[in-house]
Enzyme design. Structure first.
Site, PDB file in Angstrom:
ATOM      1  N   TYR A 185       4.232   1.156  -1.151  1.00 34.38           N
ATOM      2  CA  TYR A 185       4.502   1.983  -2.364  1.00 34.38           C
ATOM      3  C   TYR A 185       3.420   2.109  -3.492  1.00 34.38           C
ATOM      4  CZ  TYR A 185       6.762   0.447  -6.442  1.00 34.38           C
ATOM      5  OH  TYR A 185       8.106   0.636  -7.630  1.00 34.38           O
ATOM      6  N   ASP A 186       2.342   1.626  -3.500  1.00 36.26           N
ATOM      7  CA  ASP A 186       1.532   1.864  -4.847  1.00 36.26           C
ATOM      8  C   ASP A 186       1.291   3.606  -3.990  1.00 36.26           C
ATOM      9  OD1 ASP A 186       0.922  -0.087  -5.246  1.00 36.26           O
ATOM     10  OD2 ASP A 186      -0.432  -1.236  -4.142  1.00 36.26           O
ATOM     11  N   CYS A 196     -17.275 -46.865  -9.338  1.00 35.48           N
ATOM     12  CA  CYS A 196     -17.744 -48.344  -9.156  1.00 35.48           C
ATOM     13  C   CYS A 196     -18.760 -48.946  -7.750  1.00 35.48           C
ATOM     14  CB  CYS A 196     -16.863 -48.915 -10.236  1.00 35.48           C
ATOM     15  SG  CYS A 196     -17.691 -50.943  -9.105  1.00 35.48           S
ATOM     16  N   CYS A 200     -18.801 -50.588 -14.320  1.00 31.69           N
ATOM     17  CA  CYS A 200     -17.484 -51.047 -13.622  1.00 31.69           C
ATOM     18  C   CYS A 200     -17.104 -52.525 -14.626  1.00 31.69           C
ATOM     19  CB  CYS A 200     -17.932 -51.504 -12.768  1.00 31.69           C
ATOM     20  SG  CYS A 200     -16.677 -52.059 -11.834  1.00 31.69           S
ATOM     21  N   ARG A 250      17.960 -14.090 -27.251  1.00 32.39           N
ATOM     22  CA  ARG A 250      19.201 -14.334 -28.643  1.00 32.39           C
ATOM     23  C   ARG A 250      19.663 -14.505 -30.061  1.00 32.39           C
ATOM     24  NH1 ARG A 250      21.627 -18.927 -30.077  1.00 32.39           N
ATOM     25  NH2 ARG A 250      23.888 -19.121 -29.433  1.00 32.39           N
ATOM     26  N   CYS A 274     -16.960 -55.909  -6.231  1.00 36.55           N
ATOM     27  CA  CYS A 274     -15.770 -56.024  -7.493  1.00 36.55           C
ATOM     28  C   CYS A 274     -14.760 -56.313  -7.119  1.00 36.55           C
ATOM     29  CB  CYS A 274     -15.569 -54.163  -7.825  1.00 36.55           C
ATOM     30  SG  CYS A 274     -14.871 -54.293  -8.683  1.00 36.55           S
ATOM     31  N   CYS A 288     -16.870 -55.203 -12.935  1.00 34.26           N
ATOM     32  CA  CYS A 288     -17.610 -56.085 -11.994  1.00 34.26           C
ATOM     33  C   CYS A 288     -19.591 -55.821 -12.739  1.00 34.26           C
ATOM     34  CB  CYS A 288     -18.016 -55.810 -10.201  1.00 34.26           C
ATOM     35  SG  CYS A 288     -18.285 -54.649 -10.102  1.00 34.26           S
ATOM     36  N   GLU A 344      25.852 -22.875 -11.510  1.00 33.20           N
ATOM     37  CA  GLU A 344      24.283 -21.954 -11.394  1.00 33.20           C
ATOM     38  C   GLU A 344      23.551 -23.107 -12.284  1.00 33.20           C
ATOM     39  OE1 GLU A 344      24.571 -17.860 -14.251  1.00 33.20           O
ATOM     40  OE2 GLU A 344      26.629 -19.139 -13.823  1.00 33.20           O
ATOM     41  N   ASP A 378      14.752 -22.378 -17.585  1.00 36.00           N
ATOM     42  CA  ASP A 378      14.536 -23.251 -18.558  1.00 36.00           C
ATOM     43  C   ASP A 378      13.470 -21.832 -18.769  1.00 36.00           C
ATOM     44  OD1 ASP A 378      13.725 -25.154 -20.445  1.00 36.00           O
ATOM     45  OD2 ASP A 378      12.657 -26.167 -19.130  1.00 36.00           O
ATOM     46  N   GLU A 394      18.992 -15.130 -18.291  1.00 36.92           N
ATOM     47  CA  GLU A 394      17.302 -15.997 -19.142  1.00 36.92           C
ATOM     48  C   GLU A 394      15.793 -14.768 -18.533  1.00 36.92           C
ATOM     49  OE1 GLU A 394      19.040 -18.757 -20.527  1.00 36.92           O
ATOM     50  OE2 GLU A 394      16.918 -19.982 -20.771  1.00 36.92           O
ATOM     51  N   LYS A 433      20.701 -24.031 -14.507  1.00 38.18           N
ATOM     52  CA  LYS A 433      19.990 -23.844 -16.107  1.00 38.18           C
ATOM     53  C   LYS A 433      18.614 -23.242 -15.840  1.00 38.18           C
ATOM     54  CE  LYS A 433      21.175 -24.426 -20.716  1.00 38.18           C
ATOM     55  NZ  LYS A 433      19.991 -24.289 -20.839  1.00 38.18           N
ATOM     56  N   TYR A 480      23.049 -13.425 -15.509  1.00 37.53           N
ATOM     57  CA  TYR A 480      23.952 -15.494 -16.306  1.00 37.53           C
ATOM     58  C   TYR A 480      25.484 -14.565 -16.661  1.00 37.53           C
ATOM     59  CZ  TYR A 480      22.552 -17.388 -20.654  1.00 37.53           C
ATOM     60  OH  TYR A 480      22.184 -16.482 -21.470  1.00 37.53           O
ATOM     61  N   ALA A 513       0.678  -1.501   0.587  1.00 41.32           N
ATOM     62  CA  ALA A 513       0.362  -0.152   0.058  1.00 41.32           C
ATOM     63  C   ALA A 513       0.791   0.878   0.305  1.00 41.32           C
ATOM     64  CB  ALA A 513      -0.996   0.103   1.027  1.00 41.32           C
ATOM     65  N   LYS A 538      23.244 -31.641 -18.185  1.00 44.99           N
ATOM     66  CA  LYS A 538      21.940 -31.334 -18.110  1.00 44.99           C
ATOM     67  C   LYS A 538      21.283 -32.748 -17.140  1.00 44.99           C
ATOM     68  CE  LYS A 538      20.223 -29.037 -21.184  1.00 44.99           C
ATOM     69  NZ  LYS A 538      19.609 -28.786 -22.881  1.00 44.99           N
TER      70      LYS A 538
HETATM   71  O1  I6G Z   1      21.861 -20.526 -21.845  1.00 48.44           O
HETATM   72  C1  I6G Z   1      23.047 -19.964 -21.135  1.00 48.44           C
HETATM   73  C2  I6G Z   1      21.968 -20.470 -19.926  1.00 48.44           C
HETATM   74  C3  I6G Z   1      22.490 -20.260 -18.766  1.00 48.44           C
HETATM   75  C4  I6G Z   1      24.080 -20.060 -20.282  1.00 48.44           C
HETATM   76  C5  I6G Z   1      24.817 -19.711 -19.855  1.00 48.44           C
HETATM   77  C6  I6G Z   1      24.039 -19.749 -18.284  1.00 48.44           C
HETATM   78  O2  I6G Z   1      24.250 -19.957 -17.491  1.00 48.44           O
HETATM   79  C7  I6G Z   1      23.872 -19.993 -15.888  1.00 48.44           C
HETATM   80  N1  I6G Z   1      25.555 -19.157 -19.795  1.00 48.44           N
HETATM   81  C8  I6G Z   1      26.645 -18.529 -20.590  1.00 48.44           C
HETATM   82  C9  I6G Z   1      28.383 -18.121 -20.751  1.00 48.44           C
HETATM   83  C10 I6G Z   1      26.134 -19.423 -22.407  1.00 48.44           C
HETATM   84  N2  I6G Z   1      24.927 -19.915 -21.908  1.00 48.44           N
HETATM   85  C11 I6G Z   1      26.456 -18.868 -22.896  1.00 48.44           C
END
Ligand code: I6G
Length: 675
Positions: free
Chosen positions: A40-41, A431, A413, A141, A437, A416, A118, A122, A178, A120, A230, A38, A319
């Site tokens: 902040y708002d 059922c 069913c 990218r 059954c 049975c 770190e 998705d 990311e 990765k 990253y 609140a 991975k």
């Molecule tokens: O595609 C990527 C995901 C995460 C990355 C990456 C990364 O670091 C946590 N770091 C580099 C240097 C590159 N791709 C090229």
């Protein structure tokens, strides 16, 4: 001519912006707000109103300027000044060790290499360009050399600062990272889409990509996106620290979000331990990750190592096994569970996903089949994460062929042929045959014999099926009159196995009241509830005679469970089953009720963190509570002890700081066994 604006007002506006940037940073980047929403708002509205009165004072980096006015016609191309590289992959420990060896050989050094670790994420890789601290460009990218200008869209993401905070950043600073959608935001987005009858996203990554692809940034602004930095690309007019992890900390101090799980490993062994630890944490993280990125931490060594084709030599993505794959739905079968619930099960063309070969996946219920719009022979996306049962998450309609067939839900069913029913407020179709059954009977017996129930060694699911199919048993009590001669006539049942089974049955007759109650398979009565019931009522007679009201006074028994329990003991055939079992010799040590204040752990508050392997969290909690302890969700000065399994995180650190007793799972089991 410049309007005549008092300098003081310019100063006030800038101070207000600084304040809002600071609060934004605390909220979105540090996750440690120091003012209420609140408040902040209120400040935000104050800035907006001053800017409305003095539009000539509005700047592009003002916190009010996140959403642009006009949608774009198309995204422009952006040439990356420094190419955005990709990463080499490792799929197992051997690949990782080879990677490490390659680097040691190239560096001609016997010293272990320090790595930055770190998760990765998705999501979608992006580049953010800051000139003199102001965000001037956001780009995808693309192919690594050329991406698309998504400045309008990235500006709407609150964890991306429009102006860097703090000091010491280079004049030109290109931050890479990311953009992703946290799991909770993704679920909420899909729920809203479902409620509006709109198309849902398949997974958080697609949702993030779809959100960034919007030409109208107002749509992007409504999507729960985050950006995690990253690395850096183009840098001029300033310098950065020597180690990669320090660079990320510097980015964080300038207002960018970095991953809180980032760590430094002193050598490749520590990288492998980190990988295992994060694999264990993966499900509980707020965002999807598909692996761990390991980078040589020294930027000097990174430079020496250089790159090969379009990937740095000094980094690798280890991975996790893919959690989603595409396969074909061969058929749908309908299983009848212990409580009569009919569950459609997808029979799939076997596919390797989440580290195992999957050929069946649950489809939950009829509504789910409709929601998916599923047909036999469709190509489907199958998801399997951790130990969770595989799930069909979507249909790949683009691959649908002509010969797909509708899925017909049974009218009666499938085992049975009793009528099916759907209770008000439920989606599950059941059922109505009860123990008539065959399927429900088999499931009830399998449950009775299972490890956490009567724990009858050697009586597995397959054998139960055979015993019921051959008519040797009809109900659980029949197990105790099985004869040696009948058993040895069964296929693949030798004399020794028959003897062992009879001995296990005999041994199982001495049990505990909680186990016996759990074994009866009363709906919604799991191990924890069974234990609470046993310690509250002390005998099966008291439990079976208890009214719903009396049952409600038991910890963790609500109205629905109370109803199921009372209903179970109202049915003559259930009472008869209990009597028959007791007549067959099932018995247990008497439970002596102890007043709550005299229980051994009364007055102690315990917290459980990390993964437990031999006991479920619910069970550990119930057992601790049965011994008089309180079980809390967070560590504080009032905490008596912490039970820390593998992958414990901040609760463990806090308990260590507070000097609280910390025990592991084995010590917990010993503590429980002691009482
Ligand atoms: O595609 C990527 C995901 C995460 C990355 C990456 C990364 O670091 C946590 N770091 C580099 C240097 C590159 N791709 C090229």
């Amino acid at each position: 001519m410049m309007p005549n604006i008092p300098e003081a007002l310019r100063g006030d506006i800038e101070a207000l912006r600084e304040k809002l940037r600071h609060h934004n940073y605390r909220y979105y980047v540090l996750d440690e707000p120091t003012v209420s929403d609140a408040e902040y708002d209120r400040e935000f509205l104050r800035l907006q109103s001053i800017e409305n009165e003095h539009p000539e004072l509005v700047t592009q980096d003002s916190p009010t300027q996140r959403v642009g006015a006009t949608p774009l016609g198309a995204f422009e191309q952006v040439a990356h000044e420094v190419p955005m590289l990709s990463l080499g992959n490792a799929f197992n420990e051997e690949d990782m060790r080879e990677f490490n060896k390659r680097l040691c050989d190239r560096l001609k050094s016997g010293a272990p290499i320090e790595y930055a670790c770190e998760p990765k994420l998705d999501g979608i890789a992006v580049s953010l360009l800051y000139q003199n601290g102001v965000l001037v460009r956001g780009a995808t990218r693309g192919d690594g050399s050329t991406g698309e200008d998504i400045t309008q869209n990235v500006r709407t993401i609150e964890s991306i600062p429009l102006r860097l905070i703090g000091e010491g950043y280079p004049h030109t600073l290109e931050v890479r990272g990311e953009i992703y959608m946290p799991k909770a935001g993704f679920r909420h987005l899909n729920q809203t889409a479902a409620a509006a009858g709109d198309k849902q996203f398949v997974n958080p990554r697609n949702a993030a990509a779809g959100s960034l692809r919007q030409l109208d940034a107002k749509i992007t602004a409504q999507r729960p996106l985050q950006m995690c930095a990253y690395s850096v690309g183009w840098v001029e007019g300033g310098s950065l620290p020597d180690r990669h992890t320090e660079v990320l900390h510097a980015l964080n101090s300038w207002g960018l979000l970095i991953n809180s799980e980032m760590a430094v490993a002193q050598n490749i062994d520590e990288c492998m331990s980190y990988f295992q630890r994060l694999d264990g944490l993966r499900e509980s993280l707020a965002y999807d990750i598909d692996g761990i990125v390991f980078k040589v931490n020294s930027r000097l060594l990174q430079e020496r190592l250089g790159q090969v084709s379009r990937a740095p030599r000094w980094a690798i993505a280890h991975k996790f096994p893919a959690q989603e794959e595409i396969t074909r739905l061969l058929d749908v079968e309908f299983q009848v569970g212990r409580t009569g619930a009919i569950t459609p099960v997808a029979r799939l063309e076997p596919v390797f996903v989440g580290g195992v070969t999957v050929s069946n996946a649950t489809l939950h219920n009829r509504d789910e089949i409709q929601r998916l719009g599923l047909k036999i022979k469709d190509y489907v996306v199958v998801h399997r994460a951790g130990d969770v049962i595989p799930k069909v998450v979507s249909v790949v309609t683009a691959k649908r062929s002509e010969d797909v067939q509708d899925i017909a839900f049974p009218e009666v069913c499938p085992v049975c042929e009793s009528p099916l029913e759907t209770l008000a407020g439920e989606v599950v179709i059941r059922c109505t045959g009860g123990l008539i059954c065959g399927a429900q009977r088999k499931e009830a017996i399998k449950h009775f014999a299972s490890r956490k129930a009567m724990d009858i060694d050697g009586l597995g699911d397959k054998l139960v099926e055979v015993l019921v199919d051959k008519g040797l048993i009809n109900a659980v009590a029949d197990l105790y009159s099985l004869e040696f001669s009948a058993l040895t006539k069964l296929e693949r049942m030798g004399e020794k196995s028959a003897e062992n089974l009879l001995a296990a049955l005999k041994e199982s007759r001495l049990t505990t009241l909680p186990r016996f109650l759990f074994a009866l398979g009363i709906r919604e009565v799991g191990e924890a509830t069974a234990r609470s019931l046993a310690h509250h009522f002390a005998s099966i007679e008291n439990i079976s005679a208890a009214s719903e009201e009396q049952l409600l006074s038991v910890a963790d028994v609500g109205p629905v469970v109370a109803h199921y329990i009372a209903d179970f003991f109202k049915q003559a055939h259930n009472l008869e089953a209990v009597e028959n079992l007791i007549a067959a010799g099932i018995h247990w040590p008497e439970i002596v009720l102890v007043p709550a204040e005299e229980l051994p752990l009364t007055g102690q508050t315990w917290v459980i963190t990390g993964n437990l392997e031999q006991i479920s969290r619910a069970d550990a909690k119930a057992q601790l509570q049965a011994l008089g302890a309180k079980v809390a969700g967070s560590v504080s000065a009032k905490t008596y002890g912490l039970i820390a399994g593998p992958a414990a995180g901040s609760k463990l650190t806090k308990a260590q700081d507070l000097g609280i007793t910390i025990i592991d799972e084995a010590e917990l089991l010993a503590l429980l066994a002691e009482h």
